[in-house]
Design a protein around this motif. Structure first.
Motif, mmCIF file in Angstrom:
data_model
loop_
_atom_site.group_PDB
_atom_site.id
_atom_site.type_symbol
_atom_site.label_atom_id
_atom_site.label_comp_id
_atom_site.label_asym_id
_atom_site.label_seq_id
_atom_site.Cartn_x
_atom_site.Cartn_y
_atom_site.Cartn_z
ATOM 1 N N ASP A 1 35.091 36.332 30.577
ATOM 2 C CA ASP A 1 36.183 35.671 29.860
ATOM 3 C C ASP A 1 37.173 35.055 30.859
ATOM 4 N N ALA A 2 37.430 35.777 31.935
ATOM 5 C CA ALA A 2 38.366 35.291 32.953
ATOM 6 C C ALA A 2 37.706 34.267 33.881
ATOM 7 N N GLY A 3 36.375 34.247 33.850
ATOM 8 C CA GLY A 3 35.657 33.323 34.738
ATOM 9 C C GLY A 3 35.652 33.779 36.189
ATOM 10 N N VAL A 4 35.667 35.097 36.387
ATOM 11 C CA VAL A 4 35.607 35.625 37.753
ATOM 12 C C VAL A 4 34.455 36.628 37.866
ATOM 13 N N SER A 5 34.069 36.905 39.115
ATOM 14 C CA SER A 5 33.063 37.945 39.352
ATOM 15 C C SER A 5 33.790 39.232 39.708
ATOM 16 N N ALA A 6 33.054 40.335 39.652
ATOM 17 C CA ALA A 6 33.663 41.627 39.989
ATOM 18 C C ALA A 6 34.170 41.630 41.418
ATOM 19 N N GLN A 7 33.531 40.852 42.294
ATOM 20 C CA GLN A 7 33.962 40.824 43.691
ATOM 21 C C GLN A 7 35.179 39.921 43.905
ATOM 22 N N ASP A 8 35.577 39.191 42.854
ATOM 23 C CA ASP A 8 36.810 38.393 42.940
ATOM 24 C C ASP A 8 38.062 39.236 42.704
ATOM 25 N N VAL A 9 37.895 40.434 42.155
ATOM 26 C CA VAL A 9 39.090 41.243 41.894
ATOM 27 C C VAL A 9 39.474 42.021 43.150
ATOM 28 N N ASP A 10 40.762 42.306 43.286
ATOM 29 C CA ASP A 10 41.247 43.007 44.475
ATOM 30 C C ASP A 10 41.301 44.519 44.273
ATOM 31 N N ALA A 11 41.494 44.938 43.029
ATOM 32 C CA ALA A 11 41.628 46.376 42.768
ATOM 33 C C ALA A 11 41.144 46.694 41.360
ATOM 34 N N VAL A 12 40.754 47.956 41.163
ATOM 35 C CA VAL A 12 40.214 48.413 39.887
ATOM 36 C C VAL A 12 40.960 49.674 39.459
ATOM 37 N N PHE A 13 41.611 49.612 38.296
ATOM 38 C CA PHE A 13 42.277 50.788 37.741
ATOM 39 C C PHE A 13 41.413 51.293 36.586
ATOM 40 N N ALA A 14 40.813 52.464 36.775
ATOM 41 C CA ALA A 14 39.796 52.970 35.851
ATOM 42 C C ALA A 14 40.364 54.114 35.026
ATOM 43 N N GLY A 15 40.408 53.956 33.724
ATOM 44 C CA GLY A 15 41.023 54.960 32.858
ATOM 45 C C GLY A 15 40.011 55.767 32.074
ATOM 46 N N ASN A 16 40.216 57.077 32.065
ATOM 47 C CA ASN A 16 39.427 57.970 31.208
ATOM 48 C C ASN A 16 40.248 59.236 31.028
ATOM 49 N N ALA A 17 40.431 59.646 29.775
ATOM 50 C CA ALA A 17 41.331 60.768 29.510
ATOM 51 C C ALA A 17 40.591 62.099 29.364
ATOM 52 N N MET A 18 39.569 62.125 28.510
ATOM 53 C CA MET A 18 38.934 63.403 28.164
ATOM 54 C C MET A 18 37.707 63.618 29.060
#
Ligand code: ZN
Lengths: 426, 139
Positions: A47-64
């Motif tokens: 949707d953003a038109g980027v690849s995963a390697q275009d991002v600088d950081a990843v904030f990964a959420g999981n609660a349980m």
């Protein structure tokens, strides 16, 4: 505290899985938790038109984590989503997780540290790992889900002494609402029926919703000619915390959501129409969540004021509102605190159809926690996903006739993190 | 082998108090307000300048509903559905706790709701493994 974002930040891409049950829901049955997450992330990146390697950081959420068994989420999922070697962290703000992640991402972008950040949330509240299997899952009992979920609630005194989410979040709030505004229990019940009907209507028009059957259709399937008789039947819709009934509550779900945040100037060059992340507010409180008036929650008010201040908006500017509707009556109280609905008139607004996608006070157009379903750490992202679709005019059958220019998304992270996000057209 | 002395534990002390019908809190020497149940600092102003206090157990029951069945916590399976109330203690704190002596039926809860706020008194409800706080309507 300056309460400002020093650079403009945008959401450039959003993604969301179907919400439901990894053991039985169409489009989900048999899916691994890794592939469930990847589905939402891939949609957001595309949707953003980027690849995963275009991002600088990843904030990964999981609660349980007890059901996902995925601590260290950032590394465990990195080879499934293509983000190896990025900066990252696993975090949780319970049911506000994904939107708190968006706030963290916005702060890191506005501070000039990162240009583009991927935020995702994944949760399995219906299924858990089966014994030691890497791919087989099994159902979680109702009691086990709440035992694990309530680990986010006061473990010194609240939970050990009989705290119950349905009493605290539904029944007591309902009684406070009725007494404060002089609403009869009968009128309350009718209003809650209309509110559920609206949420289920929205779910029926949302292909990714957990429940896509209208309340009227369900009533007819159970042999009721009048859906209000179905609503009032003890068998189908018992009181779980009088005067609140089962169908005014959350439905649990497995699901994942994701979003890409980036500098506003970069977003304009992206693939899809970006939406500005104009502001946020966060305020938390331990039990009890309210004083002598169960309809007024101070931490929500503080989160609302902070978000509106940062975004420089007033209640009258809001075109679309989502409030956390794990409890339908609480969601109405929050909308009234925000000023989107008139105090004491929220249920009347539901009865008049004002809260429908085509009404003048549209709310929870994806169906909310009841119809869309609730996958704790993924849900705030599903609400933002819906708001972005609405603002782009891409929400299909449930599209708000005039696409909103200002959207507000309120969530409660158990227990409790009041989180308010303001989105605006860029 | 080192001789380790048992350290003070506020949570243990609270439940041991309950077992003897004592309702332990802390009082703030900075703002004068109570934190109940007790922690190590004032929940209102954040001051560490606090001292132990015992509350009277006198309260006003503002609202009462019931919990879900089966109970979310196994400790309470045996007594579910139970009545769960929203109360204000005479000393100020707002408390939510189990209410005994009222049936968890729509009829009884409705009657209680229509009466409005009623006086209540704290007592101890002994579960299999833990004494817990409960309230009984007194007027
Ligand atoms: Zn103090």
């Amino acid at each position: 505290m300056t309460n400002t974002l020093r650079e403009r930040v945008a959401i450039s891409g959003v993604g969301c899985s179907r919400f439901g049950d990894l053991l039985e829901t169409p489009e989900l049955k048999g899916t691994s938790i890794q592939e469930l997450t990847a589905r939402a992330v891939k949609e957001a990146l595309d949707d953003a038109g980027v690849s995963a390697q275009d991002v600088d950081a990843v904030f990964a959420g999981n609660a349980m984590v007890a059901s996902s068994q995925l601590p260290g989420t950032y590394t465990q999922l990195s080879k499934w989503i293509g983000t190896q070697f990025k900066a990252g962290v696993h975090f949780e703000a319970q049911c506000s997780t994904t939107n708190v992640g968006a706030a963290l991402a916005a702060m890191s972008i506005a501070a000039g540290v990162y240009d583009t950040v991927l935020v995702y949330g994944v949760e399995t509240t219906r299924t858990k790992v089966k014994q030691f299997s890497p791919y087989e899952r099994e159902p979680i009992s109702h009691q086990q889900t709440w035992l694990w979920t309530d680990m986010a609630v006061n473990q010194a005194y609240g939970v050990p002494q009989g705290y119950d989410i349905f009493s605290t979040y539904n029944g007591l709030v309902a009684l406070g609402y009725c007494r404060k505004y002089g609403i009869s229990i009968e009128d309350f019940d009718r209003g809650m029926f209309e509110l559920c009907r609206t949420r289920r209507l929205h779910g029926s028009m949302t292909p990714k919703a957990n429940i896509q059957e209208k309340l009227e259709d369900r009533a007819a399937r159970e042999g009721f000619s009048d859906p209000y008789d179905y609503w009032q039947s003890d068998k189908h819709n018992p009181f779980v915390a009088w005067p609140s009934r089962l169908l005014s509550l959350v439905t649990t779900a497995d699901g994942a959501s994701a979003m890409v945040l980036t500098r506003a100037d970069l977003a304009k060059q992206g693939k899809s129409e970006p939406v500005e992340f104009k502001g946020f507010g966060i305020s938390y409180s331990d039990l009890p969540w309210y004083g002598d008036d169960p309809t007024y929650w101070e931490f929500d008010k503080r989160a609302i004021d902070a978000a509106f201040g940062m975004a420089d908006i007033k209640a009258a500017d809001i075109d679309y509102l989502h409030t956390h509707d794990c409890s339908h009556i609480s969601s109405i109280c929050t909308a009234e605190t925000i000023g989107y609905l008139e105090a004491g008139k929220g249920l009347a607004a539901a009865r008049d159809g004002q809260l429908r996608f085509d009404g003048n006070r549209p709310m929870s157009t994806h169906g909310g926690r009841h119809a869309f379903g609730h996958a704790w750490a993924a849900s705030a992202g599903s609400d933002t996903y819906e708001a972005v679709l609405q603002m782009r005019g891409k929400a299909g059958a449930r599209q708000i006739p005039r696409p909103p220019r200002v959207s507000v998304i309120h969530t409660h992270g158990y227990a409790m993190i009041g989180t308010v996000v303001v989105l605006g057209s860029l | 082998m080192q001789n380790a002395t048992e350290q003070p534990n506020t949570i243990r002390s609270y439940y041991e108090g309950l077992a003897n019908g004592v309702f332990r809190a802390i009082a703030c020497k900075s703002c004068g307000r109570y934190t109940f149940p007790p922690t190590g600092c004032c929940e209102h102003c954040g001051s560490w300048n606090v001292e132990p206090a015992e509350l009277s157990g006198e309260a006003t029951l503002l609202f009462a509903t019931h919990n879900i069945t089966p109970a979310c916590h196994p400790r309470f399976e045996k007594i579910a559905p139970y009545v769960y109330g929203h109360l204000q203690l005479k000393e100020g704190p707002i408390v939510q706790a189990i209410v005994v002596g009222v049936k968890a039926t729509p009829q009884d809860l409705r009657e209680l709701f229509e009466r409005g706020p009623v006086p209540a008194k704290a007592e101890t409800l002994q579960m299999d493994d833990l004494p817990v706080l409960a309230f009984r309507v007194t007027g």
